[in-house]
Design a protein around this motif. Structure first.
Motif, PDB file in Angstrom:
ATOM      1  N   ALA A 112       9.756  13.131 -12.410  1.00 38.00           N
ATOM      2  CA  ALA A 112       8.564  12.273 -12.421  1.00 38.00           C
ATOM      3  C   ALA A 112       8.541  11.417 -11.165  1.00 38.00           C
ATOM      4  CB  ALA A 112       8.576  11.399 -13.661  1.00 38.00           C
ATOM      5  N   ARG A 113       7.349  11.223 -10.620  1.00 33.68           N
ATOM      6  CA  ARG A 113       7.164  10.410  -9.425  1.00 33.68           C
ATOM      7  C   ARG A 113       6.089   9.364  -9.703  1.00 33.68           C
ATOM      8  NH1 ARG A 113      11.206  12.345  -8.409  1.00 33.68           N
ATOM      9  NH2 ARG A 113      11.799  13.862  -6.828  1.00 33.68           N
ATOM     10  N   LEU A 114       5.944   8.426  -8.770  1.00 39.00           N
ATOM     11  CA  LEU A 114       4.987   7.345  -8.947  1.00 39.00           C
ATOM     12  C   LEU A 114       3.928   7.385  -7.856  1.00 39.00           C
ATOM     13  CD1 LEU A 114       7.605   4.548  -9.678  1.00 39.00           C
ATOM     14  CD2 LEU A 114       6.014   5.562 -11.329  1.00 39.00           C
ATOM     15  N   LYS A 115       2.688   7.171  -8.268  1.00 38.46           N
ATOM     16  CA  LYS A 115       1.611   6.982  -7.285  1.00 38.46           C
ATOM     17  C   LYS A 115       1.192   5.523  -7.383  1.00 38.46           C
ATOM     18  CE  LYS A 115      -3.109   8.175  -6.214  1.00 38.46           C
ATOM     19  NZ  LYS A 115      -4.358   8.545  -6.841  1.00 38.46           N
ATOM     20  N   TRP A 116       1.282   4.812  -6.282  1.00 35.41           N
ATOM     21  CA  TRP A 116       0.982   3.382  -6.291  1.00 35.41           C
ATOM     22  C   TRP A 116      -0.464   3.144  -6.729  1.00 35.41           C
ATOM     23  CZ3 TRP A 116      -2.143  -0.329  -4.207  1.00 35.41           C
ATOM     24  CH2 TRP A 116      -1.649  -1.644  -4.225  1.00 35.41           C
ATOM     25  N   PRO A 117      -0.783   2.156  -7.598  1.00 33.89           N
ATOM     26  CA  PRO A 117       0.184   1.244  -8.197  1.00 33.89           C
ATOM     27  C   PRO A 117       0.573   1.578  -9.625  1.00 33.89           C
ATOM     28  CG  PRO A 117      -2.020   0.340  -8.447  1.00 33.89           C
ATOM     29  CD  PRO A 117      -2.160   1.688  -7.796  1.00 33.89           C
ATOM     30  N   ASN A 118      -0.002   2.620 -10.252  1.00 28.99           N
ATOM     31  CA  ASN A 118       0.210   2.702 -11.698  1.00 28.99           C
ATOM     32  C   ASN A 118       0.252   4.108 -12.285  1.00 28.99           C
ATOM     33  OD1 ASN A 118      -2.636   3.089 -11.274  1.00 28.99           O
ATOM     34  ND2 ASN A 118      -2.854   2.911 -13.482  1.00 28.99           N
ATOM     35  N   ASP A 119       0.274   5.135 -11.473  1.00 28.27           N
ATOM     36  CA  ASP A 119       0.257   6.491 -12.036  1.00 28.27           C
ATOM     37  C   ASP A 119       1.651   7.103 -12.038  1.00 28.27           C
ATOM     38  OD1 ASP A 119      -2.465   6.335 -12.253  1.00 28.27           O
ATOM     39  OD2 ASP A 119      -2.885   7.598 -10.518  1.00 28.27           O
ATOM     40  N   GLN A 212      11.874   4.842  -3.645  1.00 28.49           N
ATOM     41  CA  GLN A 212      12.518   6.121  -3.912  1.00 28.49           C
ATOM     42  C   GLN A 212      11.556   7.121  -4.577  1.00 28.49           C
ATOM     43  OE1 GLN A 212      15.810   5.484  -6.531  1.00 28.49           O
ATOM     44  NE2 GLN A 212      17.245   6.413  -5.118  1.00 28.49           N
ATOM     45  N   LEU A 213      10.722   6.629  -5.484  1.00 23.27           N
ATOM     46  CA  LEU A 213       9.937   7.530  -6.338  1.00 23.27           C
ATOM     47  C   LEU A 213       8.481   7.666  -5.921  1.00 23.27           C
ATOM     48  CD1 LEU A 213      11.237   6.507  -9.900  1.00 23.27           C
ATOM     49  CD2 LEU A 213      11.897   8.497  -8.534  1.00 23.27           C
ATOM     50  N   CYS A 214       8.033   6.834  -4.975  1.00 23.51           N
ATOM     51  CA  CYS A 214       6.597   6.750  -4.699  1.00 23.51           C
ATOM     52  C   CYS A 214       6.139   7.863  -3.763  1.00 23.51           C
ATOM     53  CB  CYS A 214       6.293   5.381  -4.100  1.00 23.51           C
ATOM     54  SG  CYS A 214       4.557   5.122  -3.790  1.00 23.51           S
ATOM     55  N   VAL A 215       5.177   8.653  -4.234  1.00 22.05           N
ATOM     56  CA  VAL A 215       4.645   9.754  -3.418  1.00 22.05           C
ATOM     57  C   VAL A 215       3.608   9.261  -2.403  1.00 22.05           C
ATOM     58  CG1 VAL A 215       4.964  11.465  -5.245  1.00 22.05           C
ATOM     59  CG2 VAL A 215       2.773  10.285  -5.047  1.00 22.05           C
ATOM     60  N   THR A 216       3.201   7.993  -2.545  1.00 23.49           N
ATOM     61  CA  THR A 216       2.125   7.469  -1.711  1.00 23.49           C
ATOM     62  C   THR A 216       2.593   7.190  -0.285  1.00 23.49           C
ATOM     63  OG1 THR A 216       1.427   6.352  -3.748  1.00 23.49           O
ATOM     64  CG2 THR A 216       0.286   5.723  -1.727  1.00 23.49           C
ATOM     65  N   LEU A 217       3.880   6.858  -0.115  1.00 23.14           N
ATOM     66  CA  LEU A 217       4.363   6.427   1.199  1.00 23.14           C
ATOM     67  C   LEU A 217       4.254   7.562   2.217  1.00 23.14           C
ATOM     68  CD1 LEU A 217       7.414   4.223   0.170  1.00 23.14           C
ATOM     69  CD2 LEU A 217       5.023   3.589   0.571  1.00 23.14           C
ATOM     70  N   GLY A 218       3.766   7.215   3.395  1.00 18.09           N
ATOM     71  CA  GLY A 218       3.567   8.204   4.447  1.00 18.09           C
ATOM     72  C   GLY A 218       2.226   8.905   4.352  1.00 18.09           C
ATOM     73  N   GLN A 219       1.473   8.631   3.285  1.00 15.45           N
ATOM     74  CA  GLN A 219       0.192   9.314   3.070  1.00 15.45           C
ATOM     75  C   GLN A 219      -0.978   8.448   3.559  1.00 15.45           C
ATOM     76  OE1 GLN A 219       0.001  12.470   1.726  1.00 15.45           O
ATOM     77  NE2 GLN A 219       2.235  12.323   1.924  1.00 15.45           N
ATOM     78  N   PRO A 220      -2.066   9.107   3.993  1.00 15.83           N
ATOM     79  CA  PRO A 220      -3.278   8.337   4.292  1.00 15.83           C
ATOM     80  C   PRO A 220      -3.889   7.815   2.994  1.00 15.83           C
ATOM     81  CG  PRO A 220      -3.651  10.701   4.620  1.00 15.83           C
ATOM     82  CD  PRO A 220      -2.211  10.539   4.238  1.00 15.83           C
ATOM     83  N   VAL A 221      -4.318   6.577   2.994  1.00 12.61           N
ATOM     84  CA  VAL A 221      -4.888   5.983   1.783  1.00 12.61           C
ATOM     85  C   VAL A 221      -6.152   5.196   2.110  1.00 12.61           C
ATOM     86  CG1 VAL A 221      -2.693   5.792   0.538  1.00 12.61           C
ATOM     87  CG2 VAL A 221      -3.416   3.918   2.016  1.00 12.61           C
ATOM     88  N   ARG A 222      -7.008   5.108   1.101  1.00  6.51           N
ATOM     89  CA  ARG A 222      -8.175   4.233   1.165  1.00  6.51           C
ATOM     90  C   ARG A 222      -8.162   3.388  -0.090  1.00  6.51           C
ATOM     91  NH1 ARG A 222     -13.660   6.855   1.357  1.00  6.51           N
ATOM     92  NH2 ARG A 222     -12.577   8.585   0.365  1.00  6.51           N
ATOM     93  N   VAL A 223      -8.268   2.100   0.055  1.00  8.94           N
ATOM     94  CA  VAL A 223      -8.193   1.207  -1.091  1.00  8.94           C
ATOM     95  C   VAL A 223      -9.599   0.984  -1.641  1.00  8.94           C
ATOM     96  CG1 VAL A 223      -7.619  -1.140  -1.819  1.00  8.94           C
ATOM     97  CG2 VAL A 223      -6.146   0.071  -0.184  1.00  8.94           C
ATOM     98  N   SER A 224      -9.730   1.100  -2.964  1.00  8.00           N
ATOM     99  CA  SER A 224     -11.005   0.763  -3.594  1.00  8.00           C
ATOM    100  C   SER A 224     -10.731  -0.249  -4.687  1.00  8.00           C
ATOM    101  CB  SER A 224     -11.669   2.010  -4.170  1.00  8.00           C
ATOM    102  OG  SER A 224     -10.860   2.568  -5.166  1.00  8.00           O
ATOM    103  N   GLY A 225     -11.794  -0.860  -5.191  1.00  7.20           N
ATOM    104  CA  GLY A 225     -11.617  -1.895  -6.201  1.00  7.20           C
ATOM    105  C   GLY A 225     -12.069  -3.223  -5.646  1.00  7.20           C
ATOM    106  N   ALA A 226     -11.366  -4.277  -6.050  1.00  3.35           N
ATOM    107  CA  ALA A 226     -11.844  -5.614  -5.712  1.00  3.35           C
ATOM    108  C   ALA A 226     -11.675  -5.959  -4.222  1.00  3.35           C
ATOM    109  CB  ALA A 226     -11.114  -6.655  -6.551  1.00  3.35           C
ATOM    110  N   THR A 227     -10.695  -5.341  -3.559  1.00  4.37           N
ATOM    111  CA  THR A 227     -10.526  -5.639  -2.124  1.00  4.37           C
ATOM    112  C   THR A 227     -10.615  -4.358  -1.313  1.00  4.37           C
ATOM    113  OG1 THR A 227      -8.153  -5.519  -2.476  1.00  4.37           O
ATOM    114  CG2 THR A 227      -9.104  -7.720  -2.338  1.00  4.37           C
TER     115      THR A 227
END
Ligand code: BT5
Length: 264
Positions: A112-119, A212-227
């Motif tokens: 199991a891995r983690l996708k920031w912040p809650n998956d 250690q577990l986060c698959v998000t690091l090193g990936q391109p991201v776009r933030v949505s939501g309140a900010t």
């Protein structure tokens, strides 16, 4: 022997935690375990109280989204926590997500891995989601409800369609080729969550495990939501759980876990 159904007796007999998961309440059907437990929290329920449901008719995701799973297939639960005022709901949810990933790995041997912040992901697909909700009084959290929806025994035809470009769903049944015992799984998850929450409450950080577990690091991201408006490459997890995003102009922006999502 067939797997025990979700009952208070089966859960109480299985639990190995010292305080997390007690008392336990189990529902055949409920709107949302998070909503119900928030009502109990307001009425003074104690830290560690657990609510579990076989099906939810109004399961909540983050940012007004929904969580769906047919009766008898998901592991759907919420925990009432009363962290110190210094902690944000997002940080508590991150400790719980890490516990879910670690519990899955320990109990079933799955990566199991983690996708920031809650998956919680398995083989790149969404296996579980965690939702932390705080009740604020004077800007400080009175309590935090952390809910987890985990696709235990969903058949592939039960997976909700992902949002356009979003992460597709998976289940333990689909990945392992056999149904899992939800009571034993719940026990394993709570056993992994309890020490992580205690460490956080004592001033520890989810940073090391998330790195250690986060698959998000090193990936391109776009933030949505309140900010919204932040776009770049996810570079690191800060000690407080925030995501550090390096923008094209070289600036590193800190994104707190609270009220944002990453667009896929
Ligand atoms: C989450 O939200 O992932 C947090 C979900 C938390 C659900 C639990 S169940 C027990 C407790 N009581 C509640 O009422 N809620 C908590 P979010 O990141 O917003 O993801 C929601 C999105 O995931 C939806 O918009 C769908 O696209 C997708 N989705 C919905 N159900 C899913 C499922 N069973 N498996 C995978 N993806 C799903």
């Amino acid at each position: 022997m067939s797997a025990p159904t979700l009952t208070v007796e089966a859960i109480e007999a299985a639990l190995t935690t010292r305080w997390l998961g007690r008392p336990a309440y189990v529902f055949d059907a409920i709107g949302s375990t998070n909503v119900w437990l928030a009502e109990q929290a307001q009425a003074g329920a104690s830290e560690g109280t657990l609510a579990v449901a076989d099906v939810q008719t109004a399961g909540k995701g983050r940012l007004g989204r929904t969580w769906q799973a047919p009766p008898g297939t998901g592991l759907l639960f919420s925990l009432l926590l009363r962290p110190p005022a210094s902690l944000q709901a997002g940080q508590v949810a991150m400790a719980v997500s890490a516990g879910v990933a670690a519990g899955l790995a320990e109990h079933l041997g799955v990566p199991a891995r983690l996708k920031w912040p809650n998956d919680v992901l398995l083989n790149g697909r969404k296996l579980a989601g965690v939702l932390g909700e705080a009740s604020l009084l004077g800007g400080q959290a009175q309590y935090v409800i952390v809910g987890c929806g985990l696709n235990a025994n969903l058949e592939p035809q039960d997976f909700p369609p992902p949002p356009p470009g979003g992460t597709p769903a998976t289940s333990l049944l689909a990945e392992l080729g056999r149904p899992v015992d939800r009571v034993a799984l719940l026990q394993a998850l709570l056993a992994a969550i309890e020490p992580r929450y205690e460490a956080l409450r004592a001033g520890g950080s989810p940073q090391a495990e998330w790195r250690q577990l986060c698959v998000t690091l090193g990936q391109p991201v776009r933030v949505s939501g309140a900010t919204p408006g932040v776009e770049g490459v996810a570079e690191d997890i800060a000690p407080d759980g925030s995501l550090l995003v390096r923008q094209a102009d070289g600036r590193v922006v800190t994104v707190a876990a609270g009220d944002v999502s990453l667009r896929d």
